[in-house]
Scaffold this active site. Structure first.
Site, PDB file in Angstrom:
ATOM      1  N   ASP A 138      -5.588  -4.297  10.994  1.00  0.00           N
ATOM      2  CA  ASP A 138      -5.934  -3.756   9.680  1.00  0.00           C
ATOM      3  C   ASP A 138      -6.129  -4.947   8.746  1.00  0.00           C
ATOM      4  O   ASP A 138      -5.169  -5.632   8.400  1.00  0.00           O
ATOM      5  CB  ASP A 138      -4.787  -2.855   9.206  1.00  0.00           C
ATOM      6  N   HIS A 175       0.822  -1.212   0.000  1.00  0.00           N
ATOM      7  CA  HIS A 175       0.000   0.000   0.000  1.00  0.00           C
ATOM      8  C   HIS A 175       0.858   1.264   0.000  1.00  0.00           C
ATOM      9  O   HIS A 175       0.399   2.335   0.392  1.00  0.00           O
ATOM     10  CB  HIS A 175      -0.943  -0.005   1.206  1.00  0.00           C
TER      11      HIS A 175
END
Length: 338
Positions: free
Chosen positions: A180, A47
């Site tokens: 997450d 990411h």
């Protein structure tokens, strides 16, 4: 050996800030450069810079409007609804988190709904922001349809569910506890990484053409056939998160998002809880005791390895494959070299 380039934190931040300044106002460029840099230094490379060319491509396609600004639609003491107006997803998310934190400081708990936004990049970053303000953060997003429902036909068809990532962050000094996760067994960033390395997933993470579970990362990535965590349980969680995102924001569902090209007009929810409002100074001794219990039982808690990775990278810098850095440079009109 693959050619690489090494960056210290300030070096990478300044390089990205320079590239982004060609497209964004100064404050916005700095905020985006920070998010990309933080992802790399925290070790979340799926990411980080790997998404930078895609981010710039979505701007060129008109899916992200770099000149647009989020707009508050409704506002009360403990809740807010925001129209992201297709401004950059990370900027919309930070705007929402800031408002959720500020409201929680006064009300104890606050909910902010965000509609008409796009990919928020690495959501754990927003949990870190909240933790620094001594707030718990629970946030999630819906997505394009990219996951097969557990009850779908045994032969592969069109994905109908989003993998709808959720993040839970709990303050813990300079080492926040952050969970997450996507509702798929693996995030698509991780699936792509395995596919590019020509490696199978460590466990089944999707379905093959005949509908059987497979760990063939390339096949799963190609046909968007990721499987849900816990099979039917993950499917159910995905549906509930999507429904909540749509009704709490007044925004679009996964199915409605699928009617657009790309990942546009998604819906996100941010809930901040002010720990100091509930516990005062007792909180930090309490969380320290709970962490001690986990460590005594040799339980690995979320964020533990991330903290070790960050400490290492802060000293040694991050090593970026040269082809990834070149892709970053080539995605912007004015290339700058490290």
């Amino acid at each position: 050996m693959t050619d690489t380039v090494i960056f210290q934190y300030d070096e990478l931040f300044e390089a990205l800030n320079g590239l982004l300044s060609e497209h964004f106002e100064q404050a916005e460029a700095k905020a985006l450069a920070t998010i990309f840099t933080e992802a790399e230094f925290d070790g979340l490379v799926t990411h980080g810079l790997k998404r930078f060319p895609r981010f710039m491509d979505e701007i060129s396609r008109g899916w992200i409007n770099p000149r647009s600004k989020a707009r508050i639609l409704s506002d009360a003491d403990a809740w807010m609804v925001i129209d992201g107006q297709q401004a950059p997803g990370p900027l919309n998310a930070m705007f929402s988190v800031d408002h959720a934190i500020n409201k929680a400081k006064h009300s104890g708990i606050a909910l902010v709904g965000l509609k008409n936004t796009n990919h928020w990049l690495r959501p754990g970053y927003y949990a870190k922001l909240a933790a620094r303000a001594n707030c718990v953060l629970i946030c999630w997003t819906n997505t394009i349809p990219n996951m097969l429902a557990h009850s779908q036909s045994p032969t592969i068809g069109k994905p109908t569910l989003g993998n709808n990532p959720i993040v839970i962050g709990i303050p813990n000094g300079d080492k926040p506890i952050i969970f997450d996760t996507a509702m798929s067994q693996f995030s698509y960033g991780k699936i792509q990484q395995y596919a590019e390395d020509n490696k199978p997933l460590p466990v089944a993470g999707g379905y093959s053409d005949d509908g059987n579970p497979t760990n063939n990362a390339a096949k799963i990535f190609e046909q968007l056939s990721a499987s849900a965590i816990g099979w039917w349980k993950g499917s159910g969680l995905s549906i509930m998160l999507d429904l909540l995102a749509a009704v709490l924001t007044g925004g679009q569902s996964v199915e409605e998002v699928s009617r657009h090209e790309g990942e546009q007009n998604i819906s996100q929810v941010f809930i901040a809880i002010n720990i100091e409002h509930l516990w005062g100074d007792q909180y930090f001794s309490r969380i320290a005791n709970l962490i001690f219990q986990l460590e005594t039982d040799e339980i690995h808690w979320p964020g533990q390895s991330l903290n070790r990775t960050r400490a290492k990278n802060d000293i040694e810098g991050v090593t970026i494959p040269l082809h990834i850095w070149q892709a970053v440079l080539e995605s912007t009109p004015n290339q700058k070299h490290h």
